[in-house]
Scaffold this motif. Structure first.
Motif, PDB file in Angstrom:
ATOM      1  N   LYS A 193      -1.156   1.425   5.126  1.00  0.00           N
ATOM      2  CA  LYS A 193      -1.881   0.976   3.854  1.00  0.00           C
ATOM      3  C   LYS A 193      -2.088  -0.511   3.906  1.00  0.00           C
ATOM      4  CE  LYS A 193      -2.369   4.937   1.369  1.00  0.00           C
ATOM      5  NZ  LYS A 193      -1.932   5.871   0.097  1.00  0.00           N
ATOM      6  N   GLN A 194      -0.745  -1.049   4.115  1.00  0.00           N
ATOM      7  CA  GLN A 194      -0.671  -2.410   3.879  1.00  0.00           C
ATOM      8  C   GLN A 194      -1.317  -3.080   5.437  1.00  0.00           C
ATOM      9  OE1 GLN A 194       3.808  -3.041   3.931  1.00  0.00           O
ATOM     10  NE2 GLN A 194       3.850  -3.063   1.713  1.00  0.00           N
ATOM     11  N   ALA A 195      -1.197  -2.769   6.422  1.00  0.00           N
ATOM     12  CA  ALA A 195      -1.853  -2.975   7.589  1.00  0.00           C
ATOM     13  C   ALA A 195      -3.260  -3.133   7.393  1.00  0.00           C
ATOM     14  CB  ALA A 195      -1.261  -2.232   8.725  1.00  0.00           C
ATOM     15  N   LYS A 247       2.840   3.810   3.703  1.00  0.00           N
ATOM     16  CA  LYS A 247       2.572   2.631   3.079  1.00  0.00           C
ATOM     17  C   LYS A 247       2.317   1.506   4.153  1.00  0.00           C
ATOM     18  CE  LYS A 247       5.770   3.949  -0.738  1.00  0.00           C
ATOM     19  NZ  LYS A 247       7.103   3.820  -1.332  1.00  0.00           N
ATOM     20  N   ALA A 248       3.190   1.426   5.240  1.00  0.00           N
ATOM     21  CA  ALA A 248       3.096   0.529   6.335  1.00  0.00           C
ATOM     22  C   ALA A 248       1.475   0.483   6.791  1.00  0.00           C
ATOM     23  CB  ALA A 248       3.905   0.503   7.430  1.00  0.00           C
ATOM     24  N   GLU A 297      -4.828  -3.106   4.612  1.00  0.00           N
ATOM     25  CA  GLU A 297      -5.316  -4.290   3.421  1.00  0.00           C
ATOM     26  C   GLU A 297      -5.410  -5.615   4.285  1.00  0.00           C
ATOM     27  OE1 GLU A 297      -6.437  -4.398   0.432  1.00  0.00           O
ATOM     28  OE2 GLU A 297      -6.539  -2.031   0.812  1.00  0.00           O
ATOM     29  N   THR A 298      -4.282  -5.978   5.072  1.00  0.00           N
ATOM     30  CA  THR A 298      -4.164  -7.157   5.957  1.00  0.00           C
ATOM     31  C   THR A 298      -5.417  -7.407   6.841  1.00  0.00           C
ATOM     32  OG1 THR A 298      -1.792  -7.223   5.917  1.00  0.00           O
ATOM     33  CG2 THR A 298      -3.062  -8.496   7.502  1.00  0.00           C
TER      34      THR A 298
END
Length: 185
Positions: free
Chosen positions: A154-156, A151-152, A158-159
């Motif tokens: 994927k968030q990175a 999850k982290a 996206e950022t």
């Protein structure tokens, strides 16, 4: 008790090598796409440079030369931004394909570990309940850790994607403003 046979070991090795080759091929395909993009960019730049030099040298006076240079700034900047977008798209696609392969490998590995744990728990001798509980908790904790890291990541990603899009928009605005100034001068 569960015994890891030589056939199972051989199958596991085959699966690991198949995954290694899949990852290697995916990385190589990404590298090949980048090399093709770079060759295309160099070829295009050479042709455009020749045209630009000829256009600049065909001007009657110094003002015509500077005017021609101003006209080339916007297209060059647009092409640089397009190149950066292509590089990002290739890198993103390659990363997504690598992620998909690694996730599939992890899921297969996780199923194998879960099968091993289930077999171990089912065949465990009496009095080993604490050990089997610890083994099950360890597997559950490892799965939770993997999901958190995934999850982290994927968030990175996206950022990074949104930062690149914002930077591209800002660069496009700055280049357009510079080109307008160059044409006016």
């Amino acid at each position: 008790m569960f015994v890891f046979s030589s056939d199972q070991f051989a199958e596991a090795q085959k699966a690991h090598f198949a995954n290694l080759f899949a990852l290697t091929n995916t990385a190589f395909d990404g590298f090949q796409k980048l090399a093709e993009l770079n060759l295309q960019a160099v070829k295009s730049n050479l042709a455009e440079s020749q045209e630009n030099v000829q256009a600049a040298l065909s001007g009657g006076d110094l003002k015509d030369v500077f005017s021609a240079q101003g006209k080339f700034a916007q297209p060059a900047a647009d092409k640089a931004l397009a190149y950066a977008r292509h590089v990002y798209e290739i890198a993103s696609a390659t990363q997504a394909e690598l992620t998909k392969t690694v996730e599939a490998q992890y899921e297969q590995h996780n199923r194998s570990v879960q099968t091993f744990v289930d077999t171990f728990v089912k065949n465990a001798p009496a009095g080993s309940e604490a050990l089997t509980a610890l083994l099950q908790q360890t597997v559950a904790a490892a799965n939770n850790t993997y999901e958190s890291v995934q999850k982290a990541s994927k968030q990175a990603a996206e950022t990074v994607k949104s930062n690149i899009e914002a930077s591209t928009a800002a660069a496009t605005g700055a280049v357009q403003q510079s080109a307008r100034r160059a044409v006016k001068a």
